[in-house]
Enzyme design. Structure first.
Site, PDB file in Angstrom:
ATOM      1  N   ARG A  27       1.182  -1.152  -0.398  1.00  0.00           N
ATOM      2  CA  ARG A  27       0.111   0.005   0.030  1.00  0.00           C
ATOM      3  C   ARG A  27       0.836   1.493   0.263  1.00  0.00           C
ATOM      4  NH1 ARG A  27      -3.405  -3.373  -2.039  1.00  0.00           N
ATOM      5  NH2 ARG A  27      -4.666  -4.240  -0.613  1.00  0.00           N
ATOM      6  N   ASN A  39       2.451  -7.293   8.018  1.00  0.00           N
ATOM      7  CA  ASN A  39       2.440  -8.300   7.057  1.00  0.00           C
ATOM      8  C   ASN A  39       3.884  -8.855   7.340  1.00  0.00           C
ATOM      9  OD1 ASN A  39       0.027  -9.309   6.589  1.00  0.00           O
ATOM     10  ND2 ASN A  39       0.159  -8.054   4.889  1.00  0.00           N
ATOM     11  N   GLU A  73      -6.323 -11.870   7.893  1.00  0.00           N
ATOM     12  CA  GLU A  73      -5.584 -12.067   6.906  1.00  0.00           C
ATOM     13  C   GLU A  73      -4.115 -13.857   6.711  1.00  0.00           C
ATOM     14  OE1 GLU A  73      -7.253  -7.918   5.337  1.00  0.00           O
ATOM     15  OE2 GLU A  73      -4.734  -8.024   5.842  1.00  0.00           O
ATOM     16  N   ARG A  81      -1.910  -5.322  17.365  1.00  0.00           N
ATOM     17  CA  ARG A  81      -3.385  -5.259  16.711  1.00  0.00           C
ATOM     18  C   ARG A  81      -4.659  -6.173  16.610  1.00  0.00           C
ATOM     19  NH1 ARG A  81      -2.967  -4.999  10.894  1.00  0.00           N
ATOM     20  NH2 ARG A  81      -3.372  -2.810  10.209  1.00  0.00           N
ATOM     21  N   ARG A 112     -18.991  -8.039   9.534  1.00  0.00           N
ATOM     22  CA  ARG A 112     -17.182  -7.873  10.355  1.00  0.00           C
ATOM     23  C   ARG A 112     -16.849  -7.150  10.668  1.00  0.00           C
ATOM     24  NH1 ARG A 112     -12.883  -6.307   5.330  1.00  0.00           N
ATOM     25  NH2 ARG A 112     -11.157  -5.517   6.733  1.00  0.00           N
ATOM     26  N   ASP A 138     -11.924  -0.931   7.554  1.00  0.00           N
ATOM     27  CA  ASP A 138     -10.638  -0.452   7.329  1.00  0.00           C
ATOM     28  C   ASP A 138     -10.255   0.763   6.282  1.00  0.00           C
ATOM     29  OD1 ASP A 138      -7.610  -1.439   6.832  1.00  0.00           O
ATOM     30  OD2 ASP A 138      -8.170  -2.738   5.164  1.00  0.00           O
ATOM     31  N   GLU A 143      -5.030   3.385  15.456  1.00  0.00           N
ATOM     32  CA  GLU A 143      -4.200   2.853  14.048  1.00  0.00           C
ATOM     33  C   GLU A 143      -5.035   4.277  12.792  1.00  0.00           C
ATOM     34  OE1 GLU A 143      -3.094  -0.929  13.368  1.00  0.00           O
ATOM     35  OE2 GLU A 143      -3.604  -1.104  11.315  1.00  0.00           O
ATOM     36  N   GLU A 152      -4.099   3.955   0.907  1.00  0.00           N
ATOM     37  CA  GLU A 152      -5.584   2.849   0.192  1.00  0.00           C
ATOM     38  C   GLU A 152      -6.679   3.215   0.071  1.00  0.00           C
ATOM     39  OE1 GLU A 152      -4.697   0.228   2.968  1.00  0.00           O
ATOM     40  OE2 GLU A 152      -5.981  -1.760   1.421  1.00  0.00           O
ATOM     41  N   HIS A 176     -16.134   0.336   1.161  1.00  0.00           N
ATOM     42  CA  HIS A 176     -15.775  -1.207   0.846  1.00  0.00           C
ATOM     43  C   HIS A 176     -16.211  -1.170  -0.755  1.00  0.00           C
ATOM     44  CE1 HIS A 176     -13.601  -5.041   0.053  1.00  0.00           C
ATOM     45  NE2 HIS A 176     -13.317  -4.739   1.599  1.00  0.00           N
TER      46      HIS A 176
END
Lengths: 702, 702
Positions: free
Chosen positions: B175, B217, B298, B331, B343, B372, B394, B400, B519
């Site tokens: 991103r 990640n 994820e 997180r 979600r 998100d 956060e 993004e 989204h």
């Protein structure tokens, strides 16, 4: 005037607030420190008389004038006053004059710079000649040359002087060590990064006149309408600087993009598709240069899949381009995975029989050596062997196999070595340079602030351009220019940097692949040594395939007792290479498998000589660090510190190469290390265990 | 003096030879143009008296002094003369004075700047307080503030003000829209790019005091010895600027790197491995900040694989860090692929029951909204809902979901909106800001020459730091500062840029996801609209899951008749959101599925309002372009042209979003477009067919 000078010098000290980031390359135009010379230049260059037929509203002439103005403002603090003069007049005495002449006087792209009746006259027949002449004049000032009695005529030796960018549409660069691609396909055609212009300026300043902006491992998407618009925007930026845009063509594009069922070059629908696609390209880019094609090579699609020859494949593209004056540059870099074959012989075997079968607008692009851009290879036997097929010499400016982005290794000696190599294909003096129609260089630039990551990487870009313009130029002269322009035109600075660059290539050969060894690098990213690798699926991807070390000796027998690849050279060359007694030591193990106790001319055994060479390579990197340390305070601290930091890496990695290779080869040689050679501190298992999954230059892996 | 000024101005014009490339961010320190103000500043700031206990050989104080000197030299042409003074004396009248005070007077990290007896006094109890105070003083000059009667005391509202870099060890940035990672792991620890220092300077200038340099990640390799040396080299560069280094911890590192058979957090060998690894990290980095962990999210490994809770997972790391004062930032971004679940409700469901079960040095890091980083989300119901667990907010600085690297969208209004949102969890006034212990911002910097690609991306980095320091700051004030420092402190320039930035976020919401939609973006790269996507393997990855458009209406029913996620909010908030009549229109379709003919307060039907909002978004981008065009000639041409080019992209892509979304939604609404709304020129199939495989921000694919 005195006040003005004082002001100017003060301006200089203010400028230094801006840390030296290397972005300006060799086109820095910082004020000339030599006061006397500065005065002389100012006296000569305060005025510009522009002759008839020199229309500075035309893009290339406007760019020339802008460059001259910026250059003189920076170097001399002079605000240039151009004045148009009419036919029969000559303009102000003591100034500079731009004069249009015929091609009979000065060839296209060429220029004449001479003192005449107190004027400095720049004469050219083409607009780009004025541009090249302007850069030459600025270079004279930057290198503090004497303008008195100047009289020179410059014409490029080769018509094609092209950079190849192995840049992908997603922004990554294959074998790129300086960040992402400078070409941002996502934001094109709207965002015209000033870097595009500065790239074209830098190319023009050394005479580069073409740019292949996409990777030879090609992507059909570049031919989609929206990408053609992006490419056209780049071409528009390049055009004023005399840089033509080229693209790589993926042979299967008619299938992938066109939706056809085949890419067979003899299929009428395929022929029509290429013709129509080419027409569309020229609609967007009227001066489009043409296609580079990597076909049937390392997994790329090509004509062989349809039982067609490389000539049949190339010709369909050539026919599509011919109406517009475009060319095909068809790469000879092909090899298959036959364990019985010698990879070094395959390009010749494939392409010599096709000589005469290519269209006139096809050039075959041949890497300098028979394998793949190793620190040293003999020249490819294809040079001079295809009298009816024009060849391009492909050089790699990015240092995939010479330390990548962190080693100081000047490539001009390598480039010059191959250009001056005598193929003897048409009698003595048939140099590689004389056999080729142009040069293609695989670019080393990226988004790094200083373009090349390692500050000295700039010197390779510079050297490629200068040698493509004039292959006879000596590497020393080229580096002396570069050092003076990029750092300072002071004698110690330029001589030290020149000596470092000239010497560094042999240093690198020694710590990596001395005595004709080749392809010893690790797999995939090619970072660091991997002589032990012998388990890759294709035999010719393994270093062990190339060095063939065993208890008896080391080296690849390419004489009649081995692969006999040496037979591809002209008789005189073949004779010299084929006999280990006459073969130059730098190619010894390229052509011969020799016993460890083989006696070298200097009295050492082969094993001893191998050890000494590796040690000399390591010692050489220490020498580089000492030379550089002596320049502290002589140049800006930013770039001095940066190069010092890279030299630390180079010293450590040179030791790594030496230790890993000697530890490995000793397992076969079973001989002690001679005096003066520091034994490797670890055994070979240690070096085999090292693992660098994120070394740069390859497609990032998750 | 007059001559000096003249010289100084000449220096300025010489400087302009250097094109404005944006590298200097808001720390440009170009000469102040306002002559009277410049004189006043020079009178005040020519001398520096350094008090006892202020030892400028200490790294942070040396950095402060260097910054002050460079700043004053650039802004005022003043060569600062620092003089050490002894106890009981006050130094030269009319100058600047650095004074050490106790923490009772000025808290750690804080500073006091005030006029006193003709001196400008900077007082601090910590070294970094002097650094922050120095940047504040320079900001006052850069924004042309009056120093008369200055008297301010600054203390950061939050102790943790941290950037998260989603940067991979191979140099790519997840991103990221501004090139490669600025952290070059390949050349560290040897090459210390000056950019590392300038990064730390920029962070410190806005009070950012932590940096997580690796992607959430995560990659276990970062814990390998050689990588820890690299990380330590970065920490050494950051340390003088008060920036602590943090790393992301991959939960399976004990298996992948440690060779254990399990990463079960209750396994003694795993506990020992983390303890030993942490000890090793602190050996390299004595002030290491701690770990950020993305676990069971994820596809990332986590404690749930071993039947352990997030608390059990976090605590093993926390115990390892505790002896050294390090923290775990765990997180809360978790969700599973249950088609029956919402979600938006899952983070709350997972973490509220764990309240009280975490070690003291664990913080749970919560994204601003429940999904998100959408253009607009209601605040996450987790804020204020875990009284025994400190939370970090956060925020995503990289855009993004807000146009990525090419749209001008100021994020300060978004950041401020969430910070000021009243959770009511502890009575009125329980703002999100009041419930959190710090802020984490996902960075938008990369190797672009100007750091952020789009020049206005810098403003988001700036705003994040300023708001982390003081969440009560108004976005207008922040942007006014940024515009004055980054462009020019001239009234039209700063007011225009501020207005553009402030307005731009709502413009973006309108052309992308108005009225609480969310989204709607395309899959994978998230570039452009994809409201039609409904076939991805996980239900909650599909835009259709979120908008739920059908012939009856549109929106996600999160009330008691639907998922009832609204019940997670405090009663007063819940009541407001749960009723479409009281729910603010900006969250309407977030909480409600409403008929196309639902009557909005302004008299429009829902369908009409949706159309008008999309149109308003498009019109807004045109307004941005007009505002910016009016600044031509007021700022440097380089950055003016650059922003103009990006605005062209934004206008086109805003139309794309509007047209694609309205064409798609109309297939359900089956209603005409109202007057004043330009109908989409294509049907929805056209927009579905568009394909951008190389949009940036994701791992490049071959």
């Amino acid at each position: 005037m005195r006040l003005l000078l004082l002001l100017f010098c003060f301006g200089l000290s203010t400028l230094s607030l801006q840390a030296e980031d290397g972005y300006r390359l060799w086109l820095r135009y910082d004020p000339i420190q030599n006061t006397a010379l500065g005065s002389a230049y100012r006296a000569q260059l305060g005025q510009l008389s522009i002759g008839p037929d020199v229309d500075t509203t035309q893009a290339t002439l406007a760019a020339s004038l802008l460059e001259l103005r910026n250059g003189l403002r920076g170097l001399l603090g002079v605000e240039l006053t151009p004045a148009r003069i009419s036919v029969g007049t000559s303009g102000a005495a003591g100034g500079l004059r731009w004069k249009r002449v015929g091609e009979d006087e000065v060839a296209r792209e060429g220029y004449r710079l001479r003192q005449r009746d107190g004027q400095l006259e720049l004469a050219a027949s083409s607009n780009v000649g004025f541009l090249y002449g302007t850069f030459h004049l600025l270079r004279l000032l930057q290198t503090e040359a004497d303008l008195k009695g100047l009289d020179l005529l410059e014409t490029p030796a080769k018509e094609l002087r092209i950079l190849n960018h192995w840049d992908n549409l997603d922004g990554t660069v294959e074998r790129g060590y300086a960040g992402f691609s400078i070409f941002n396909w996502h934001t094109l055609p709207d965002v015209l990064d000033p870097r595009y212009t500065d790239y074209a300026r830098a190319c023009a300043s050394v005479g580069i006149n073409g740019s292949v902006v996409t990777n030879v491992n090609a992507n059909s998407l570049i031919f989609r309408e929206d990408y053609l618009e992006k490419a056209a925007a780049l071409a528009d930026v390049f055009r004023p600087y005399g840089v033509r845009l080229y693209l790589t063509a993926r042979f299967s594009a008619p299938v992938e993009l066109g939706g056809l069922e085949t890419a067979d070059p003899l299929d009428p629908a395929v022929i029509a598709w290429w013709a129509e696609k080419t027409r569309e390209i020229y609609e967007h880019i009227p001066d489009f240069g043409g296609f580079v094609v990597k076909a049937n090579s390392e997994g790329q699609p090509g004509p062989r899949e349809y039982g067609r020859s490389h000539a049949e494949g190339a010709n369909v593209l050539a026919d599509a381009l011919a109406p517009y004056g475009g060319i095909v540059m068809w790469r000879a870099f092909v090899y298959n995975s036959d364990p019985e074959a010698d990879r070094a012989a395959q390009a010749y075997e494939e392409f010599v029989p096709l000589d005469g079968k290519f269209r006139d607008n096809v050039m075959v692009q041949v890497k300098n050596g028979p394998i793949d851009f190793q620190p040293r290879e003999p020249f490819s036997p294809l040079f001079g062997a295809t009298p009816e097929t024009p060849l391009l010499l492909e050089l790699q400016i990015t240092k995939e196999y010479l330390g990548q982005g962190t080693h100081l290794v000047g490539l001009a000696p390598l480039f010059s070595e191959v250009l001056q190599a005598d193929t003897r294909q048409n009698g003595p003096g048939t140099t590689v340079a004389s056999t080729v129609s142009g040069l293609a260089g695989v670019s080393n630039v990226g988004t790094a602030r200083n373009w090349t990551g390692h500050p000295f990487g700039q010197a390779d870009w510079y050297a490629f351009g200068r040698l493509a313009w004039d292959p006879a130029l000596g590497p020393e002269r080229i580096y002396d220019e570069w050092a003076a322009m990029t750092y300072r035109p002071e004698s110690k600075v330029r001589s030290t940097i020149t000596e470092m660059l000239i010497t560094s290539r042999e240093i690198c050969v020694n710590y990596m692949t001395p005595l004709g060894l080749h392809h010893l690098m690790a797999t995939g990213h090619h970072y660091g040594p991997g002589p032990w690798v012998s388990d890759l699926s294709r035999p010719e991807w393994n270093p062990a395939y190339y060095h063939r070390a065993d208890s008896a000796g080391i080296g690849f027998d390419r004489t009649v007792t081995g692969s006999n690849a040496v037979a591809q050279y002209a008789p005189e060359v073949r004779a010299k290479f084929a006999d280990p007694e006459t073969c130059p030591p730098e190619y010894l193990l390229w052509f011969h498998h020799l016993p460890w106790d083989f006696q070298m001319d200097n009295g050492n055994t082969l094993w001893e000589e191998l050890c000494y060479r590796y040690q000399a390579g390591v010692d050489g990197t220490e020498w580089l660090a000492i030379k550089w340390a002596a320049l502290e305070g002589e140049i800006d601290p930013e770039r001095h510190a940066e190069v010092s930091q890279y030299l630390t890496i180079q010293q450590r990695e040179a030791e790594w190469w030496k230790n890993a290779c000697l530890a490995y080869f000793q397992t076969f040689a079973q001989r002690p290390f001679p005096d003066g050679v520091t034994p490797p501190p670890h055994d070979v298992d240690h070096y085999r265990s090292l693992d660098y999954p994120y070394a740069p230059g390859i497609r990032p892996q998750w």
